[in-house]
Design an enzyme around this catalytic site. Sequence first.
Site, PDB file in Angstrom:
ATOM      1  CB  SER A   3      -0.416  -0.226   1.295  1.00 16.09           C
ATOM      2  OG  SER A   3      -0.617  -0.080   2.608  1.00 16.09           O
ATOM      3  CG  HIS A   6      -0.797  -5.690   2.055  1.00 16.87           C
ATOM      4  ND1 HIS A   6      -0.033  -5.565   3.500  1.00 16.87           N
ATOM      5  CD2 HIS A   6      -1.320  -4.344   1.559  1.00 16.87           C
ATOM      6  CE1 HIS A   6      -0.080  -3.867   3.504  1.00 16.87           C
ATOM      7  NE2 HIS A   6      -0.179  -2.938   2.218  1.00 16.87           N
ATOM      8  CG  HIS A  18       6.140  -9.095   7.926  1.00 19.24           C
ATOM      9  ND1 HIS A  18       6.714  -8.097   7.173  1.00 19.24           N
ATOM     10  CD2 HIS A  18       4.678  -8.321   7.965  1.00 19.24           C
ATOM     11  CE1 HIS A  18       6.524  -7.399   6.884  1.00 19.24           C
ATOM     12  NE2 HIS A  18       5.583  -7.254   7.908  1.00 19.24           N
ATOM     13  NE  ARG A  39       2.453  -3.909  12.394  1.00 20.82           N
ATOM     14  CZ  ARG A  39       2.454  -3.864  11.183  1.00 20.82           C
ATOM     15  NH1 ARG A  39       1.688  -2.676  10.698  1.00 20.82           N
ATOM     16  NH2 ARG A  39       2.175  -5.152  10.535  1.00 20.82           N
ATOM     17  CG  ASP A  42      -3.866  -8.614   8.683  1.00 17.82           C
ATOM     18  OD1 ASP A  42      -4.563  -7.837   9.114  1.00 17.82           O
ATOM     19  OD2 ASP A  42      -2.900  -8.394   7.392  1.00 17.82           O
TER      20      ASP A  42
END
Length: 440
Positions: free
Chosen positions: A241, A271, A318, A327, A373
């Site tokens: 992105s 993604h 990743h 995160r 995620d």
Amino acid sequence: MDYIKERFKAKADELGADVKDLLKQHGSKKLDEVTVAQTYQGMRGVTGLVSETSLLDPNDGIRFRGYSIPELREKLPRVPDGSEPLPEGLFYLMLIGELPEEKDAQHLSNVWGRRSQVPRHVFNTIDKLPPDTHPMTQFGIGIMAMQTESVFAKAYSDGINKKEYWSYMYEDAMNLIARLPRLAAYIYRRKYKGNVHIEPDASLDWAGNFAHMLGYDDDSFRALMRLYMTIHADHEGGNVSAHTVHLVGSALSDPYLAFASGMNGLAGPLHGLANQEVIRWIQQLREELGGGLPNKAEIEKYVRKTLDEGKVVPGYGHAVLRKTDPRFTAQMEFAKKHLPDDELVNIVWRVYEVVPPILQELGKVKNPWPNVDAHSGALLVHYGLVEYEFYTVLFGVSRALGVLASLCWDRALALPIERPKSVTTRWMKDFVSGKIETGF
Ligand code: NMX
Ligand code: MLT
């Protein structure tokens, strides 16, 4: 001129002079070597971009202008009695390069509140789409419909000096960030809440107001939105992105065009769409088992089945990170504090115990650990936001902060159009056999 814009200009002039000097003195210094494999394999590990807003370390994770996520949670301004940082503060940090004072974050809340009006024709455009259109598709179309508002596109067409590009881009970036929560909330309420919409509350901060317009006024959900909008905002410049926004923006496409392009990249399952895939994957596991909290053996069986079917385990792996994503950890800490007994959250934690050794066993997965995620959906489900197809839109609203701050920097530093060289496999074969030299 707004004082934050003035500060940005001063910082950009300073860094612009540094970059000029750096290029003059060291422009020909080699930074990297590129192998044949890297050219075929997604340019992994090739340093070919500059992005000022954040830097990713494979082991420590993301740092925004040098600050880790735990540091941001401690140091960024909050609402009175708030437990999580204000994303406004993070935007200031990414744009200016220094921690904001409370009044700076408050100022941004006010500026974005004043600019948040979305023109009616944008909603009309969304209304023309079949209701089952994926929310990310609606989001992209909504952003494109809003492009009528671009002050950069208008100024460029009227004729402006190159030196002024950054100023119009800045205005577009601020307007777009201000309007995205309204657009996203409209898509959500239209698709899932009977087309009944909620007016913004001008007394709330950007993320708090977003939660309110979505229809969630619980204090702890607002705290979650502030955390969510902060941790998803940026992940250096090479992710799909961010890179897309930079690439498209380098053609002087305005921020609406560039950001919409980036969102189409975020909508891919490898993604940002992975956050919906994680919940879908766990729901399927529960359905197969008839509900309840699966034990480790049941999860292991399901993971192996996923892999045997030639699918990826969503939320794991990743391209750069080589440890558990901080995160993920930040969300786990939030859950331990606010919803430790939630069943879905406990499944996410159990999956975290089971998946990494299995991925490690495969021998090819470079990072067996969870990414951002893997956790986000379970938190949203807890508060009633169960419509998982909407999750990537939340990611997208947050990502605007980082990629649009970066786009302001791109124009302020007058970075040129991006145009790497490509070759054919025929060329590559000739090169490896010594028939030709690169010559570039
Ligand atoms: N499950 C199964 N296989 C995997 C996984 C996974 N979670 N992650 C990597 N692999 C495989 C990958 O498909 C590749 O297989 P093959 O050689 O057969 O093509 C091999 O392991 C090597 O891949 P890596 O070099 O480890 O990973 P790469 O950098 O190419 O891709 C991701 C990174 C994130 C695309 C990959 O790990 C993945 O597909 N993860 C699942 C989807 C996901 O969670 N994406 C979200 C990323 C975060 N975000 O928000 O953007
Ligand atoms: C992101 O936040 O953009 C993802 O973790 C993907 C990446 O960094 O490549």
